[in-house]
Design an enzyme around this catalytic site. Structure first.
Site, PDB file in Angstrom:
ATOM      1  N   GLU A   1     -10.890 -17.433   2.547  1.00 49.60           N
ATOM      2  CA  GLU A   1      -9.624 -17.562   3.251  1.00 49.60           C
ATOM      3  C   GLU A   1      -9.592 -18.877   4.040  1.00 49.60           C
ATOM      4  O   GLU A   1     -10.615 -19.538   4.231  1.00 49.60           O
ATOM      5  CB  GLU A   1      -9.449 -16.392   4.220  1.00 49.60           C
TER       6      GLU A   1
ATOM      7  N   ARG B   1       6.373  -6.208   1.226  1.00 47.42           N
ATOM      8  CA  ARG B   1       7.266  -7.208   1.818  1.00 47.42           C
ATOM      9  C   ARG B   1       7.547  -8.341   0.834  1.00 47.42           C
ATOM     10  O   ARG B   1       8.644  -8.878   0.776  1.00 47.42           O
ATOM     11  CB  ARG B   1       6.628  -7.756   3.093  1.00 47.42           C
TER      12      ARG B   1
ATOM     13  N   LYS C   1     -18.938  -3.256   4.712  1.00 47.37           N
ATOM     14  CA  LYS C   1     -19.374  -2.579   3.492  1.00 47.37           C
ATOM     15  C   LYS C   1     -20.737  -1.909   3.669  1.00 47.37           C
ATOM     16  O   LYS C   1     -20.963  -0.786   3.188  1.00 47.37           O
ATOM     17  CB  LYS C   1     -19.417  -3.587   2.341  1.00 47.37           C
TER      18      LYS C   1
ATOM     19  N   ALA D   1       5.803   0.076  -1.660  1.00 44.94           N
ATOM     20  CA  ALA D   1       6.316  -0.678  -0.520  1.00 44.94           C
ATOM     21  C   ALA D   1       5.622  -2.030  -0.474  1.00 44.94           C
ATOM     22  O   ALA D   1       4.394  -2.108  -0.552  1.00 44.94           O
ATOM     23  CB  ALA D   1       6.068   0.081   0.783  1.00 44.94           C
TER      24      ALA D   1
ATOM     25  N   ALA E   1      -7.672  12.343 -16.727  1.00 43.48           N
ATOM     26  CA  ALA E   1      -7.239  13.088 -15.549  1.00 43.48           C
ATOM     27  C   ALA E   1      -6.655  14.450 -15.878  1.00 43.48           C
ATOM     28  O   ALA E   1      -6.582  15.325 -15.017  1.00 43.48           O
ATOM     29  CB  ALA E   1      -6.219  12.266 -14.768  1.00 43.48           C
TER      30      ALA E   1
ATOM     31  N   THR F   1      -2.638  -8.719  -4.533  1.00 38.20           N
ATOM     32  CA  THR F   1      -3.632  -8.867  -5.601  1.00 38.20           C
ATOM     33  C   THR F   1      -4.105  -7.519  -6.126  1.00 38.20           C
ATOM     34  O   THR F   1      -4.037  -7.241  -7.330  1.00 38.20           O
ATOM     35  CB  THR F   1      -4.837  -9.677  -5.088  1.00 38.20           C
TER      36      THR F   1
ATOM     37  N   GLU G   1     -13.616   4.198  -3.157  1.00 39.54           N
ATOM     38  CA  GLU G   1     -14.553   3.502  -4.040  1.00 39.54           C
ATOM     39  C   GLU G   1     -14.346   2.001  -4.015  1.00 39.54           C
ATOM     40  O   GLU G   1     -15.305   1.219  -4.035  1.00 39.54           O
ATOM     41  CB  GLU G   1     -14.419   4.022  -5.472  1.00 39.54           C
TER      42      GLU G   1
ATOM     43  N   LYS H   1     -12.057  -1.637   3.400  1.00 32.88           N
ATOM     44  CA  LYS H   1     -13.412  -1.425   3.950  1.00 32.88           C
ATOM     45  C   LYS H   1     -13.431  -1.504   5.466  1.00 32.88           C
ATOM     46  O   LYS H   1     -14.164  -0.770   6.137  1.00 32.88           O
ATOM     47  CB  LYS H   1     -14.417  -2.419   3.354  1.00 32.88           C
TER      48      LYS H   1
ATOM     49  N   ASP I   1     -17.414  -9.122   6.822  1.00 35.36           N
ATOM     50  CA  ASP I   1     -16.982  -8.388   5.631  1.00 35.36           C
ATOM     51  C   ASP I   1     -18.142  -7.578   5.051  1.00 35.36           C
ATOM     52  O   ASP I   1     -17.995  -6.391   4.727  1.00 35.36           O
ATOM     53  CB  ASP I   1     -16.445  -9.373   4.587  1.00 35.36           C
TER      54      ASP I   1
END
Length: 438
Positions: free
Chosen positions: A191, A45, A206, A43, A33, A13, A130, A106, A202
């Site tokens: 989930e 899977r 943070k 990389a 920039a 995602t 960030e 995180k 979670d």
């Protein structure tokens, strides 16, 4: 200048969103920039090509993340795999190879950030994170740079969208926790195993990061008090509304005379507060600085493009700083490494708050007096009390109380004594309260 070549670990995602943003806004990013940023290697899977713009612009896609980390042409490694392992090994190898790192992880930063940042300082490389807190909201940059003039008093944040969605639905529609959780899972907000979201883990990851940035202390995830929302029911949500409050699952970091508070738990806050009106899957962080006063940072706390926005912002920062002296860069945790304080993180027993209490008791004379007596003996003052009349034929009543501020340890003792009474049925539901003012 030559484009900066990056290696992207993960095309899920956030990884796919990062590739999309870098492609879609390539010209604008280069203008900011001072050079282009291109994905030389990635990389993964497995991934869904139809969801990723610019897939054909990635130099090479393989399935071995360590190959990317070892590539001498890669200047910045972007770790978007998540979890502790192999993410830690990949990040440490990248740093050892002299590569800068950007991550949205995180859990990795909260638990291993101290060693990661120490290794990065030794090698003179940057670690951008960030995207690790509140998705696309630039709260880390605000704390590290925008609020650098302030002595931060406290932070209170809705930093998990799943929990906020569940509580919003329970309030707006009177639904049960389990029912809304099932919908959150069906919508992809939660989930299959929702433990990290609904039990506050979670958010604790943070908050650990925010607390270190705000107060200049080492990351101490193991010291963060964590309590979830699974014990909150529709009755508590309705009671809060009747009393002029809303229940939010907050992460709170506060500086007190005895040390630093780091705590995640359901919290009653006055319904007129801005934070009380952040609903659905949105995130918001309220920061109180001594010079600036309260400031609110609001936005999408997750999702492909919002989180990718933060990842790419870090890439721009690193690209700008590639030629700067490492000692002149913004410190990882906002304060200079040798200036981190040893201020203790308080045990939850030492924290002082107000409380909402709900309990079920037998409907007979003297019960309320005994409960009030126990609270008084433990030094707890009642601000308001409400007794709901039993339905016809019932022998139990529901009591709802609001208390004045008290030390948590005293409240724990009082609750244990109340639950031991023969007249009290089941556990006492306790929700902490915060005014979030001043």
């Amino acid at each position: 200048m030559e484009p900066v070549k990056i290696g992207l670990l993960g095309l899920g995602t956030v990884g796919g969103g990062t590739a999309t943003v870098l492609t879609r806004n390539a010209r604008e990013i280069a203008r900011r920039a001072g050079r282009g940023i291109e994905i030389a290697r990635a990389a993964a899977r497995e991934y869904r090509p139809e969801l990723i713009e610019g897939l054909d612009r990635i130099g090479h896609i393989g399935d071995d993340a360590f190959d990317v980390v070892e590539d001498p042409d890669i200047r910045i490694v972007v770790e978007l795999i998540g979890g502790y392992s192999p993410a830690l090994e990949l990040v440490m190898r990248a740093i050892e190879n002299g590569k800068h790192v950007v991550t949205a992880n995180k859990a990795l930063i909260a638990k291993h950030g101290n060693e990661i940042f120490a290794a990065a300082r030794e090698k003179g490389v940057m670690v951008g994170f960030e995207a690790a807190v509140a998705g696309g909201i630039p709260i880390i940059k605000a704390l590290r740079e925008g609020l650098a003039a302030n002595h931060i008093d406290w932070i209170a944040g809705i930093i998990n969208g799943t929990g906020n969605f569940i509580l919003s639905e329970m309030r707006d529609k009177g639904r049960a926790f389990a029912d809304v959780l099932a919908e959150a899972q069906a919508l992809g907000y939660a989930e299959a195993d929702p433990t990290f979201d609904v039990e506050g883990i979670d958010a604790a990851h943070k908050l650990t990061i925010l607390g270190s940035l705000a107060f200049g202390i080492p990351l101490q995830f193991e010291r963060c008090f964590t309590e979830g929302i699974s014990r909150i029911d529709a009755q508590d949500v309705a009671n809060a509304a009747e009393l002029g409050y809303r229940i939010k699952h907050l992460g709170i970091a506060r500086r007190s005379s005895g040390g630093i508070e780091l705590r995640v738990h359901p919290t009653l806050i006055p319904e007129r507060r801005l934070l009380a009106n952040v609903d659905g899957v949105m995130n918001a962080v309220l920061v109180k600085g001594d010079a600036v006063g309260p400031t609110l940072y609001y936005g999408a706390g997750a999702g492909a493009l919002p989180t990718a926005s933060a990842v790419v912002a870090d890439l721009v920062d690193v690209a700008r700083a590639l030629t700067t002296d490492p000692t002149n860069r913004v410190p990882h945790l906002a304060f200079q490494p040798d200036e981190l304080a040893d201020t203790p993180v308080l045990s939850m027993d030492a924290v002082q708050t107000s409380y909402y209490l709900r309990l079920t008791a037998l409907d007979r004379p003297g019960v309320m007096a005994r409960i009030a007596s126990i609270l008084g003996e433990e030094g707890i003052s009642i601000e308001a009390i409400k007794q709901k009349a039993p339905n016809k034929g019932e022998t139990q009543v529901t009591l709802v109380m609001l208390t004045h501020r008290v030390i948590e340890g005293q409240m724990n003792t009082a609750i244990a004594r109340i639950e031991a009474l023969d007249s009290v049925q089941g556990a006492v539901v306790r929700i902490r309260m915060e005014s979030l003012s001043g």
